[in-house]
Design a protein around this motif. Structure first.
Motif, PDB file in Angstrom:
ATOM      1  N   LYS A  44       0.827  -1.216   0.000  1.00 16.97           N
ATOM      2  CA  LYS A  44       0.000   0.000   0.000  1.00 16.97           C
ATOM      3  C   LYS A  44       0.858   1.262   0.000  1.00 16.97           C
ATOM      4  O   LYS A  44       0.541   2.240  -0.678  1.00 16.97           O
ATOM      5  N   ALA A  45       1.954   1.258   0.748  1.00 18.10           N
ATOM      6  CA  ALA A  45       2.851   2.415   0.782  1.00 18.10           C
ATOM      7  C   ALA A  45       3.503   2.623  -0.591  1.00 18.10           C
ATOM      8  O   ALA A  45       3.655   3.766  -1.043  1.00 18.10           O
ATOM      9  N   MET A  46       3.870   1.532  -1.249  1.00 21.13           N
ATOM     10  CA  MET A  46       4.472   1.654  -2.577  1.00 21.13           C
ATOM     11  C   MET A  46       3.471   2.190  -3.587  1.00 21.13           C
ATOM     12  O   MET A  46       3.819   3.035  -4.412  1.00 21.13           O
ATOM     13  N   GLU A  47       2.259   1.725  -3.510  1.00 20.80           N
ATOM     14  CA  GLU A  47       1.223   2.227  -4.417  1.00 20.80           C
ATOM     15  C   GLU A  47       0.999   3.727  -4.191  1.00 20.80           C
ATOM     16  O   GLU A  47       0.924   4.504  -5.141  1.00 20.80           O
ATOM     17  N   ALA A  48       0.938   4.111  -2.924  1.00 19.19           N
ATOM     18  CA  ALA A  48       0.734   5.528  -2.589  1.00 19.19           C
ATOM     19  C   ALA A  48       1.908   6.385  -3.054  1.00 19.19           C
ATOM     20  O   ALA A  48       1.733   7.552  -3.411  1.00 19.19           O
ATOM     21  N   ALA A  49       3.113   5.799  -3.065  1.00 20.15           N
ATOM     22  CA  ALA A  49       4.308   6.537  -3.487  1.00 20.15           C
ATOM     23  C   ALA A  49       4.545   6.439  -4.989  1.00 20.15           C
ATOM     24  O   ALA A  49       5.600   6.874  -5.471  1.00 20.15           O
ATOM     25  N   GLY A  50       3.602   5.869  -5.710  1.00 21.13           N
ATOM     26  CA  GLY A  50       3.775   5.728  -7.159  1.00 21.13           C
ATOM     27  C   GLY A  50       4.928   4.807  -7.515  1.00 21.13           C
ATOM     28  O   GLY A  50       5.561   4.972  -8.540  1.00 21.13           O
TER      29      GLY A  50
END
Length: 165
Positions: A44-50
């Motif tokens: 989820k953090a990676m998705e949020a960070a693009g």
């Protein structure tokens, strides 16, 4: 059959292969994890960070490094029978974190077949069935140690023999 042998036969290759997927390129890959390592551990953090690792914190990197190293170090300690009880306890913690990451981070809660149920006559659910067996195998090692063919046993024998002189 030795407890460490059982672990080696069933789980060592799984964790070793999983650790390899997290290594970055080249000789320093052990210290610079691949993009996929972050995506596996912090989806989820990676998705949020693009999917830009530079947008994550040092804490994210520290957790990814620790998780990657744990997938190599803890199984190796168990197989050679060194600090087996502590390594097995560490692996239990690792499996709990791995399972929570799969359930929450990767959204497996929404896939009942992957999560499974106990006492349902179907023994192949990833979380409830397989990982319960993994934890049981490791819990036996926490309580009983690696077995007779281990460095732990050799060290205990040497210490006991030295004290009896």
């Amino acid at each position: 059959m030795s407890r460490a042998f059982s672990f080696a036969a069933v789980l060592f290759g799984y964790f070793w292969a999983s650790g390899l997927t997290k290594l970055g390129d080249g000789a320093l890959g052990l210290f610079k994890p691949a993009l996929g390592a972050y995506a596996q551990i912090f989806p989820k953090a990676m998705e949020a960070a693009g999917y830009d690792v530079s947008q994550l914190t040092f804490l994210h990197t520290a957790v990814v490094l620790a998780g990657t190293w744990a997938e190599f170090i803890l199984p190796t300690l168990i197989v050679i029978g060194l600090a087996t009880r502590l390594a097995a306890l560490g692996m239990i913690g690792f499996i709990i974190v791995q399972s929570l990451t799969d359930l929450i981070g990767h959204g497996l809660w929404a896939e009942p077949d992957a999560v499974g149920r106990w006492f349902d006559r179907v023994p192949d659910a990833i979380i409830m069935d397989q990982r319960a067996l993994w934890v049981f195998l490791l819990l036996v090692m926490v309580l009983k140690g690696a077995g007779p063919l281990s460095l732990d046993r050799l060290a205990a024998h040497r210490i006991t023999g030295a004290n009896s002189l």
